[in-house]
Scaffold this motif. Structure first.
Motif, PDB file in Angstrom:
ATOM      1  N   ARG A  50      -6.310   0.101  -0.251  1.00  0.00           N
ATOM      2  CA  ARG A  50      -6.757  -0.407  -1.661  1.00  0.00           C
ATOM      3  C   ARG A  50      -8.333  -1.007  -1.219  1.00  0.00           C
ATOM      4  O   ARG A  50      -8.595  -2.657  -0.602  1.00  0.00           O
ATOM      5  CB  ARG A  50      -6.360  -0.988  -2.719  1.00  0.00           C
TER       6      ARG A  50
ATOM      7  N   HIS B 182       0.818  -1.401  -0.207  1.00  0.00           N
ATOM      8  CA  HIS B 182      -0.414   0.005   0.026  1.00  0.00           C
ATOM      9  C   HIS B 182       0.841   0.884   0.106  1.00  0.00           C
ATOM     10  O   HIS B 182       0.476   2.422  -0.188  1.00  0.00           O
ATOM     11  CB  HIS B 182      -1.090   0.099   1.352  1.00  0.00           C
TER      12      HIS B 182
ATOM     13  N   GLU C 122      -9.071  -4.910  -5.247  1.00  0.00           N
ATOM     14  CA  GLU C 122      -7.672  -4.151  -5.913  1.00  0.00           C
ATOM     15  C   GLU C 122      -6.797  -5.259  -5.820  1.00  0.00           C
ATOM     16  O   GLU C 122      -6.436  -5.523  -6.086  1.00  0.00           O
ATOM     17  CB  GLU C 122      -7.585  -2.812  -5.209  1.00  0.00           C
TER      18      GLU C 122
ATOM     19  N   SER D 112      -1.728   3.799  -0.374  1.00  0.00           N
ATOM     20  CA  SER D 112      -2.383   3.930  -1.039  1.00  0.00           C
ATOM     21  C   SER D 112      -3.372   2.799  -0.415  1.00  0.00           C
ATOM     22  O   SER D 112      -3.089   1.064  -1.012  1.00  0.00           O
ATOM     23  CB  SER D 112      -2.041   3.589  -2.785  1.00  0.00           C
TER      24      SER D 112
ATOM     25  N   ASP E  95       3.234   0.910 -11.512  1.00  0.00           N
ATOM     26  CA  ASP E  95       3.367  -1.100 -11.150  1.00  0.00           C
ATOM     27  C   ASP E  95       3.008  -1.968  -9.726  1.00  0.00           C
ATOM     28  O   ASP E  95       4.273  -2.918  -9.800  1.00  0.00           O
ATOM     29  CB  ASP E  95       3.450  -1.084 -12.242  1.00  0.00           C
ATOM     30  N   PRO E  96       2.081  -2.075  -9.019  1.00  0.00           N
ATOM     31  CA  PRO E  96       2.592  -2.780  -8.123  1.00  0.00           C
ATOM     32  C   PRO E  96       1.831  -3.975  -8.120  1.00  0.00           C
ATOM     33  O   PRO E  96       2.764  -5.441  -7.377  1.00  0.00           O
ATOM     34  CB  PRO E  96       1.715  -2.621  -6.562  1.00  0.00           C
ATOM     35  N   TYR E  97       0.919  -4.525  -9.490  1.00  0.00           N
ATOM     36  CA  TYR E  97       0.886  -6.053  -9.262  1.00  0.00           C
ATOM     37  C   TYR E  97       2.390  -6.107 -10.147  1.00  0.00           C
ATOM     38  O   TYR E  97       2.238  -7.792 -10.275  1.00  0.00           O
ATOM     39  CB  TYR E  97      -0.593  -6.361 -10.540  1.00  0.00           C
TER      40      TYR E  97
ATOM     41  N   GLU F  67       2.848   3.107  -5.283  1.00  0.00           N
ATOM     42  CA  GLU F  67       1.295   3.510  -6.033  1.00  0.00           C
ATOM     43  C   GLU F  67       0.554   3.029  -7.498  1.00  0.00           C
ATOM     44  O   GLU F  67       1.854   2.038  -7.815  1.00  0.00           O
ATOM     45  CB  GLU F  67       1.727   4.832  -6.040  1.00  0.00           C
ATOM     46  N   ASP F  68      -0.355   3.120  -8.195  1.00  0.00           N
ATOM     47  CA  ASP F  68      -0.637   2.231  -8.998  1.00  0.00           C
ATOM     48  C   ASP F  68       0.359   3.404 -10.328  1.00  0.00           C
ATOM     49  O   ASP F  68       0.462   1.793 -10.417  1.00  0.00           O
ATOM     50  CB  ASP F  68      -1.736   2.886  -9.119  1.00  0.00           C
ATOM     51  N   HIS F  69       0.749   3.812  -9.934  1.00  0.00           N
ATOM     52  CA  HIS F  69       1.689   4.242 -11.652  1.00  0.00           C
ATOM     53  C   HIS F  69       2.689   3.574 -11.393  1.00  0.00           C
ATOM     54  O   HIS F  69       3.629   3.752 -12.321  1.00  0.00           O
ATOM     55  CB  HIS F  69       1.752   5.612 -11.983  1.00  0.00           C
TER      56      HIS F  69
END
Length: 274
Positions: free
Chosen positions: A226, A169, A230, A224, A176-178, A172-174
């Protein structure tokens, strides 16, 4: 004392006591002493709008300990890669794992200079096992996987438990956590496990969420949280252990009363890598 792989201090960030850091703030919530005024101020600001934050921190750590205990006892896991280690406290990963299987081997990873300065406490090992610590950021999976301490301490022909406890967390999404989690998971041998917990605002009321978001604007690294929808993709392609992705307080809890999901504010799960 068992093996102590060399602490990697290459390129580590300088300690800045004027800027709060998640590891030190977490230490403060857990009642530790390894934090600065900036960490305490940030921690108090969050506690001011979410009074259960210390409970959430304790529940998250208890989830980690239960997960390690299960993997060591029931799944026979003897190797752990713990990214986002935090400051040493009682019952760290190696304490729990080696208490069950003294031959367990653990590599700790964190990017806080204060954690680095206390790393020797994390390098205490049983004679049969081994521990190592490297200074690296979860956003650098290639660097982590290629580090000599990681390659030499862990046997990559045998299953490894990847621990991402209360760390994703802060990605951040930008960033690329996945993709980060997928890259780490795909490097592990079959039969390995992912242990992941993640903050969420799902059970909170709208007023608390708004207040937390307002504080979050001034926090670096940005926080972040989720939703369940998510968090679920972190486990894509993996075999979730029962009871699946649940509140950290509800993952195979000890007998007795426990906090609500709204007090724990975090999801946790353990999954096997086929």
């Amino acid at each position: 004392m068992g093996s102590e792989q060399g602490t990697d201090q290459r390129g580590g960030p300088e300690l800045d006591p004027t800027r709060p850091h998640p590891a030190r703030r977490y230490n403060y919530w857990l009642g530790g002493k390894d934090n600065f005024q900036a960490d305490r101020d940030a921690g108090d600001a969050i506690a001011g709008v979410f009074p259960h934050i210390r409970t959430a921190a304790r529940e998250n750590r208890a989830f980690m300990q239960r997960a390690v205990r299960h993997l060591a006892r029931e799944a026979g896991i003897r190797q752990f890669l713990d990214i986002g280690t935090g400051l040493p406290t009682a019952d760290n990963v190696h304490d729990v794992a080696q208490g069950i299987a003294p031959e367990s081997r653990i590599v700790y990873v964190d990017n806080d200079p204060l954690v680095l300065s206390h790393a020797r406490a994390l390098l205490t090992s049983s004679d049969e096992g081994a521990t190592a610590y490297i200074d690296a950021d979860v956003r650098e999976p290639r660097k982590i996987l290629a580090d000599p301490a990681v390659r030499d301490t862990l046997d990559w022909s045998r299953p490894i438990a990847l621990q991402l406890v209360a760390i994703m967390h802060f990605v951040e999404d930008h960033e690329d956590p996945y993709g980060i989690v997928s890259q780490l998971v795909s490097a592990l041998p079959a039969g390995s496990y992912l242990v992941l917990s993640h903050a969420t605002f799902d059970p909170l009321d709208p007023e608390t969420i708004a207040a937390m978001n307002a504080i979050n604007e001034g926090i670096k690294p940005r926080f972040s949280p989720r939703t369940l929808a998510e968090v679920t993709p972190f486990f894509n392609g993996l075999e979730l252990l029962d009871p699946g992705i649940v509140s950290v307080s509800d993952w195979r809890p000890e007998p007795g009363p426990r906090p609500t999901a709204a007090e724990a504010t975090g999801y946790g799960a353990v999954a096997r890598i086929p």
